[in-house]
Structure formats: structure tokens, C-alpha cells
Design an enzyme around this catalytic site. Structure first.
Site: not given
Ligand code: AMP
Length: 420
Positions: A35, A221, A377, A400
Site C-alpha cells: 500500500r 459465502k 481480498g 470493500g
């Protein structure tokens, strides 16, 4: 709107919001500086033009001033990567920050202390008592929103130009990522290179799409991916569903999934997504076989079985060879590819095969001219693990933020600068 390439920062004091939220070990050594490196081109361009830098970031989730979340831990690495001695302000607000920012000269750089030492950065009250009444909660929220505005104003007062290069927090309306932009006119606020590259990559995928467009959605999920899947069903030609969500779809269609991960309350949703795909003419590609394991472990016994015939006591931890072929075939014929989430439990070396096959198919398609975007991710961890990150068209730094952007949401950090 100004672009960073066209803007001349000479003589300007530039507040740059970066995402230096890097992982640290127990001795405060940076374990992955991706980052920081991602923001360096923007920071170097500003210094090279003759501007001065006020660098601001958050680190972790402090509940107040907590020295383990101090940005001073990363100061040496920032100086090293930037190639100049970066000064440090041990507070991002108050007199010392004001003095240090006003003394900055052309070519100099200053790193401010962690923005999230103040609750005002996020604009959410901290430390509310469990028994606080609704009125008390509402009053605390209102007060913190006012503090947030004040914080944005103070931060803005340090600088003549605002640059946002923190894609990782673009989905948050925080003082330094969104509200601050109100204090600069449209000619004095702009995206940094990283932010611009992220926006360009997503818009190339969602707006200027070369077809066929294939999305590969993996992960554990379906519940965490509903919005993104629904949005993609209006955009893609092929939607490959992989990872743990596979078994919710299999069970919903009457298959036997043994002990595989499954969200029983999402069976109807799976059926409605299958129907939606049909209605929209989307080719929904599901696994046909699984690498089943007799326990959730890298050392488990394994066997390949049809995805709808997993015996009791066994669980699907990756896709099988038939599925690898089907997925690869679809991917290799695609011109736009989005990959989010592994096909299996890639953290276990014995269950990386499917994700590797998907990664390699994307490499082939990209080499033939497809545009491939990997993000959100764990798929980024996959391409790094397999050493193929540089063979993708774009690997996003956003988690996100990327997912919300692909879901079709307007991100506050982007809107604050370009108006939408
Ligand atoms: P997500 O954060 O939703 O993208 O999910 C990523 C996680 O999904 C990784 O930690 C994987 O280990 C996990 N995962 C993928 N496939 C499976 C599976 N078949 N069973 C259990 N977990 C899985």
C-alpha cells in the site's frame, strides 16, 4: 476536472490522503508494504513538480490515541521509498500540526499522525455506554458529525490542493476522504494515480466492456456477495460461481453436499439467482465436480466426486478437474474478466489447484488481449501466491471499496472529487 498528470504542483502545499494501513508484526515491522509503494508515484510527482507534501492516513482501528497504531512506525519506510527525509507531526490536528504544515517548503514532506486517533475522522461516536438512551445516542452522533466537519476544515486549512489516493477507503465518507474536498474548488482537488487507475480499471470492466465478459465469483459465502452478483447479472455474459458458495447452489437444486459449507437460509436466493441469470440471458457456470476432503485440513484424505454426490463426512474444499476444464474454457474465450474470490480453500496447499487453474486461464486470456481485473481480498492473495500478479491487466488494492464500486454504488471518496 484536473488530472494529476496535467496539474503542476509547483509552489503548492498538497494534502494527500493515502492508504498506509499496512500490516505490522509485533515489533512494528511492516510485513507487506504494497500500500505504501502504491502511493509513491503520486507523492513523487508532487515533489518533482516543486510542491510540498502533507501525507495523511489511518492505521488500524484505534479507539483513541494508541501508540501501537502510530504512523511513526512506518515513517522510515516512507522516507526510504520516497527518497527524501519525511518529517513527522505527532498529531494530525492542533497547534503542532499547524506549525509544521505552515513551515513546509517546496520539495519537503510531512507525515501526519494517524487520522483515526480522532473519532471525528469517521464521524462516529466512540465509548457510548451500553445503557445509553436513544436521545443520548442521537446527541452523540450529531456532535460527532459536527466534529467531523470541523476536522475536515482544519485538515483542509493546511493545504492549497487536495489529492485523494486512498482507494481502500473511498467507500467511506470520512473527514479526510470526502468532507475535506468541500473546502477546495474544482481546480484544486484531484485523484492521485492509484485512485485514477482503480477507477479506470473498474470502468473499463463495467462501462466500456469488451465481450464476452466473464466474472468469476469465489469465496466462502453467497450472503456476502449477493449485491455484487445481482449487479453483475445485469452486465456479464458468463458468471462463474466457485468456492464455498457452490454448495448452497448445489443443495438448492437438490444435490447431496455432505458436510460442505452451506447457507441453508440462502437456498431460495440461490434458486432466484439461477432464474435471474436465465431471464437475463447470462450463462451461469457452476461446478460439476469437487475435490472432497474428510476433514477441514490440508492433510485430509481427498477424492474427486460429482459436486452433487458428496458423501456424508466429506466436504468440498476445491473444484475438481472437470470443473477446472469447463471454467478455463469459458475464461480463455473471454475479452473482459473480473476475478473475485478463490475457487477453494487456497490457504491449504492441497486445495489451491482450482484457483491456480482459474489464474492460469486468466493469464492466457490476458496474453491474447483480454482485460483482466483481479480484486477484493483473497483472489489478490492467490495471484501473489502463484506469482502471476504481473500477468493480470490490473490487480486492485481495494477490498470493500472495490466490491462496492462493482456493486454499482457511488463511492463518497470519488464523488467528493468528480461529483458522481
Ligand atoms: P471471501 O472472503 O468471501 O472471498 O472468502 C474467501 C475464503 O473462502 C477463503 O478463506 C477460502 O478458504 C474460503 N473458501 C473458499 N472455498 C471454500 C470451501 N469450499 N469451503 C470452505 N471455505 C472456502
Amino acid at each position: 476536472m484536473q488530472t494529476i498528470d496535467n496539474f503542476n504542483f509547483s509552489g503548492q502545499k498538497v494534502f494527500v490522503r493515502v492508504d498506509f494501513n499496512v500490516p505490522l508484526d509485533e515489533n512494528f515491522n511492516i510485513t507487506d508494504d504494497t500500500r505504501i509503494r502504491a502511493a509513491i508515484p503520486t507523492l513523487k510527482k508532487i515533489l518533482a513538480d516543486g510542491g510540498s507534501l502533507i501525507i495523511a492516513s489511518h492505521l488500524g482501528r484505534p479507539k483513541g490515541v494508541e501508540s501501537k497504531y502510530s504512523l511513526k512506525h512506518i515513517l522510515p519506510r516512507v522516507s526510504e521509498l520516497l527518497g527524501v527525509n519525511v518529517d513527522f507531526a505527532d498529531d494530525c490536528l492542533g497547534q503542532s500540526a499547524q506549525d509544521k504544515t505552515s513551515a513546509l517548503k517546496a520539495g519537503q514532506a510531512l507525515l501526519l499522525e494517524n487520522l483515526r486517533f480522532y473519532a471525528a475522522e469517521e464521524g462516529k461516536p466512540r465509548g457510548l455506554k451500553d445503557d445509553a438512551s436513544e436521545e443520548e445516542i442521537a446527541a452523540a452522533k450529531k456532535a460527532e458529525k459536527a466534529n467531523q466537519k470541523e476536522m475536515a476544515k482544519q485538515l483542509a486549512s493546511y493545504a492549497t490542493v487536495y489529492v485523494n489516493d486512498a482507494f481502500g477507503t473511498a467507500h467511506r465518507a470520512h473527514a479526510s476522504t470526502a468532507l475535506i474536498a468541500d473546502y477546495f474548488d474544482e481546480n484544486h482537488k484531484l485523484f492521485g494515480y492509484l485512485m485514477q487507475n482503480e477507477i479506470d480499471a473498474v470502468e473499463k470492466v463495467l462501462k466500456n466492456t469488451a465481450r464476452p465478459f466473464t466474472a468469476i465469483m469465489g469465496g466462502s459465502k453467497v450472503s456476502s456477495k449477493i449485491d455484487i452478483i445481482e449487479n453483475l447479472l445485469t452486465k456479464v455474459d458468463n458468471l462463474i460461481i466457485a468456492g464455498g458458495m457452490t454448495y448452497t447452489f448445489t443443495k438448492a437444486q437438490g444435490g447431496k453436499i455432505g458436510d460442505s459449507i452451506c447457507e441453508d437460509d440462502k437456498l431460495d436466493l440461490a434458486i432466484s439467482l439461477i432464474q435471474k441469470a436465465k431471464d437475463n440471458g447470462v450463462n451461469l457456470v457452476l461446478a460439476v465436480d469437487a475435490k472432497a476432503a474428510d476433514s477441514f485440513s490440508n492433510d485430509a484424505q481427498t477424492k474427486f466426486v460429482p459436486v452433487d454426490q458428496i458423501p456424508d463426512g466429506w466436504q468440498g474444499l476445491d473444484i475438481g478437474p472437470e470443473t477446472e476444464k469447463i471454467f478455463a474454457d469459458v475464461i480463455e474465450k473471454s475479452k473482459t474478466i473480473l476475478w473475485n474470490g478463490p475457487t477453494g480453500v487456497f490457504e491449504f496447499d492441497n486445495f489451491t489447484g482450482g484457483s491456480r487453474a482459474v489464474g492460469e486461464a486468466i493469464v492466457k486470456a490476458t496474453a491474447k488481449g483480454a482485460f483482466s481485473l483481479v480484486g477484493g481480498g483473497d483472489s489478490v492473495a492467490c495471484v501473489n501466491k502463484f506469482g502471476i500478479a504481473d500477468k493480470m491487466s490490473y490487480v486492485s488494492t481495494g477490498g470493500g471499496a472495490l466490491l462496492e464500486f462493482i456493486e454499482g454504488k457511488v463511492l463518497p471518496g470519488i464523488k467528493a472529487i468528480r461529483g458522481y
